[in-house]
Write a protein that holds these residues in place. Structure first.
Motif, PDB file in Angstrom:
ATOM      1  N   THR A 135       0.800  -1.190  -0.170  1.00 37.31           N
ATOM      2  CA  THR A 135      -0.043  -0.102  -0.165  1.00 37.31           C
ATOM      3  C   THR A 135       0.859   1.337   0.192  1.00 37.31           C
ATOM      4  OG1 THR A 135      -1.863  -1.194   1.278  1.00 37.31           O
ATOM      5  CG2 THR A 135      -1.675   1.281   1.374  1.00 37.31           C
ATOM      6  N   ILE A 136       0.840   2.237  -1.071  1.00 34.05           N
ATOM      7  CA  ILE A 136       1.307   3.428  -1.046  1.00 34.05           C
ATOM      8  C   ILE A 136       0.625   4.638  -0.798  1.00 34.05           C
ATOM      9  CG2 ILE A 136       2.911   4.860  -2.644  1.00 34.05           C
ATOM     10  CD1 ILE A 136       3.030   2.252  -4.598  1.00 34.05           C
ATOM     11  N   VAL A 137       1.099   5.150   0.215  1.00 36.43           N
ATOM     12  CA  VAL A 137       0.360   6.676   0.603  1.00 36.43           C
ATOM     13  C   VAL A 137       1.424   7.727   0.552  1.00 36.43           C
ATOM     14  CG1 VAL A 137      -0.762   7.673   2.604  1.00 36.43           C
ATOM     15  CG2 VAL A 137      -1.015   5.210   2.423  1.00 36.43           C
ATOM     16  N   ASN A 138       0.867   8.617   0.093  1.00 36.99           N
ATOM     17  CA  ASN A 138       1.703  10.021  -0.274  1.00 36.99           C
ATOM     18  C   ASN A 138       0.803  11.125  -0.224  1.00 36.99           C
ATOM     19  OD1 ASN A 138       4.266  11.023  -1.292  1.00 36.99           O
ATOM     20  ND2 ASN A 138       3.309  11.795  -2.960  1.00 36.99           N
ATOM     21  N   ARG A 139       1.492  12.286   0.191  1.00 35.98           N
ATOM     22  CA  ARG A 139       0.665  13.532   0.401  1.00 35.98           C
ATOM     23  C   ARG A 139      -0.011  14.083  -1.117  1.00 35.98           C
ATOM     24  NH1 ARG A 139       0.450  15.145   5.614  1.00 35.98           N
ATOM     25  NH2 ARG A 139       2.413  14.457   6.800  1.00 35.98           N
ATOM     26  N   SER A 140       0.822  13.676  -1.902  1.00 34.27           N
ATOM     27  CA  SER A 140       0.234  14.013  -3.414  1.00 34.27           C
ATOM     28  C   SER A 140      -0.114  12.551  -3.887  1.00 34.27           C
ATOM     29  CB  SER A 140       1.201  14.561  -4.275  1.00 34.27           C
ATOM     30  OG  SER A 140       0.893  14.442  -5.594  1.00 34.27           O
TER      31      SER A 140
ATOM     32  N   GLU B  94      -4.854  11.353   4.354  1.00 35.57           N
ATOM     33  CA  GLU B  94      -5.951  11.499   5.298  1.00 35.57           C
ATOM     34  C   GLU B  94      -6.457  10.182   5.775  1.00 35.57           C
ATOM     35  OE1 GLU B  94      -5.631  12.718   2.463  1.00 35.57           O
ATOM     36  OE2 GLU B  94      -5.026  14.817   2.792  1.00 35.57           O
ATOM     37  N   ASP B  95      -6.439   9.239   5.151  1.00 32.13           N
ATOM     38  CA  ASP B  95      -7.204   8.027   5.719  1.00 32.13           C
ATOM     39  C   ASP B  95      -6.393   7.167   6.477  1.00 32.13           C
ATOM     40  OD1 ASP B  95      -9.122   8.564   4.078  1.00 32.13           O
ATOM     41  OD2 ASP B  95      -8.697   7.582   2.441  1.00 32.13           O
ATOM     42  N   LEU B  96      -4.881   7.614   6.814  1.00 30.38           N
ATOM     43  CA  LEU B  96      -4.097   6.579   7.708  1.00 30.38           C
ATOM     44  C   LEU B  96      -4.798   5.951   8.784  1.00 30.38           C
ATOM     45  CD1 LEU B  96      -0.350   8.335   7.072  1.00 30.38           C
ATOM     46  CD2 LEU B  96      -1.403   6.193   6.135  1.00 30.38           C
ATOM     47  N   ALA B  97      -5.467   6.634   9.702  1.00 29.01           N
ATOM     48  CA  ALA B  97      -6.046   6.159  10.744  1.00 29.01           C
ATOM     49  C   ALA B  97      -6.988   5.062  10.384  1.00 29.01           C
ATOM     50  CB  ALA B  97      -6.766   7.205  11.416  1.00 29.01           C
TER      51      ALA B  97
ATOM     52  N   LEU C  42       2.001  10.035  12.738  1.00 29.09           N
ATOM     53  CA  LEU C  42       1.291   8.934  12.173  1.00 29.09           C
ATOM     54  C   LEU C  42       0.586   8.336  13.288  1.00 29.09           C
ATOM     55  CD1 LEU C  42       4.444   7.546  10.598  1.00 29.09           C
ATOM     56  CD2 LEU C  42       2.545   8.574   9.346  1.00 29.09           C
ATOM     57  N   PRO C  43      -0.685   7.716  12.967  1.00 28.43           N
ATOM     58  CA  PRO C  43      -1.653   7.168  13.985  1.00 28.43           C
ATOM     59  C   PRO C  43      -0.615   5.625  14.398  1.00 28.43           C
ATOM     60  CG  PRO C  43      -2.588   6.678  11.986  1.00 28.43           C
ATOM     61  CD  PRO C  43      -1.389   7.623  11.484  1.00 28.43           C
TER      62      PRO C  43
END
Length: 278
Positions: free
Chosen positions: A152-157, A180-183, A206-207
């Motif tokens: 799973t790749i999460v980036n601000r952009s 914004e969905d990290l939690a 980070l949560p």
């Protein structure tokens, strides 16, 4: 008496670099005489400085770090598959007729550090990759090829994360989510911080829910730049938390082997640096 072989690391800033110390330690293992310098080049002067090093100063090879990895890739005449995938290069090698070859050894170095030094079997892991810039692109394929079950790749952009996932081309196993969905995206067995937050002296909020009960957390940076993420990992209850010092040593070994045709022993060099608390 022949002159020592010329090598360097390019960055901005670069005074903190451990690369000269690492390569001299490798060279001593084989009795190789070399000069390895840290060269500070601004982005505007990078191309000219590299050209002068290789064409006028007899440079044989160079490591490249922030913020020049994309520029190094662009300046090369030949590029390995790993460099092409990442769109960045952390190693430049002199070829005949003034040509340069670009390599990216970061992904292989990360996996080797995790699996061989830290004895982690990545097969079947649910992995979270934080960031989608050059550092993330350099390691994403290697993590996938090492057998992680899902990435799973999460980036601000979000666009950059989507582009990286699309490039890997395995939609059933490679996913993107919004920062914004990290939690709300559950927990992971492996969390790799490939953001520049620590390097830039910024905090990364980070949560704790991201870290599973057997999670391994890894920051691609080392030393002070990794402190914040590793402190979060410990507070979140992660089983393992590592900085990127071992990755740095392993990618240096890959470069050394490219240039000298001999593979150095990385364990003693890593232990020496680790004891120094770098």
């Amino acid at each position: 008496m022949s002159q020592p072989l010329q090598f360097a690391v390019f960055g901005h800033p670069i005074a903190h670099s451990l690369s000269p110390q690492i390569h001299q330690a490798f060279a001593r293992q084989f009795g190789i005489a070399l000069e390895y310098r840290a060269i500070d080049a601004t982005p505007e002067a990078f191309a000219e400085t590299v050209q002068r090093f290789f064409q006028e100063e007899g440079g044989r090879g160079a490591n490249v770090t922030l913020p020049h990895k994309s520029a190094a890739f662009a300046q090369a005449d030949e590029r390995t598959q790993a460099a092409t995938r990442a769109g960045t290069a952390n190693v430049l090698t002199s070829l005949a007729n003034g040509r340069l070859s670009a390599h990216n050894t970061d992904g292989a170095a990360l996996v080797r550090d995790l699996t061989e030094r830290h004895d982690l079997d990545l097969r079947g892991h649910d992995a979270l990759l934080l960031g989608a810039g050059g550092a993330a692109r350099a390691v994403a394929w290697s993590l996938f090829e090492a057998g992680v079950q899902n990435l799973t790749i999460v980036n601000r952009s979000p666009a950059a994360a989507d582009a990286l996932a699309d490039a890997i081309g395995e939609p059933a196993r490679v996913h993107t989510r919004y920062w914004e969905d990290l939690a709300n995206i559950g927990s992971f067995d492996l969390i790799v911080n490939a953001t520049s937050a620590g390097t830039l002296g910024k905090s990364l909020t980070l949560p704790f829910s991201l870290a599973g009960s057997r999670a391994a957390c890894y920051d691609l940076g080392y030393g002070k730049s990794a402190f914040g993420f590793l402190a979060w990992a410990h507070a979140a209850g992660a089983r393992y938390a590592y900085d990127g010092l071992g990755m740095l040593v392993e990618q240096a070994a890959d470069a050394f082997e490219l240039w000298h045709g001999q593979r150095p022993a990385t364990g003693p060099v890593y232990q020496s640096l680790h004891v120094q608390g770098t």
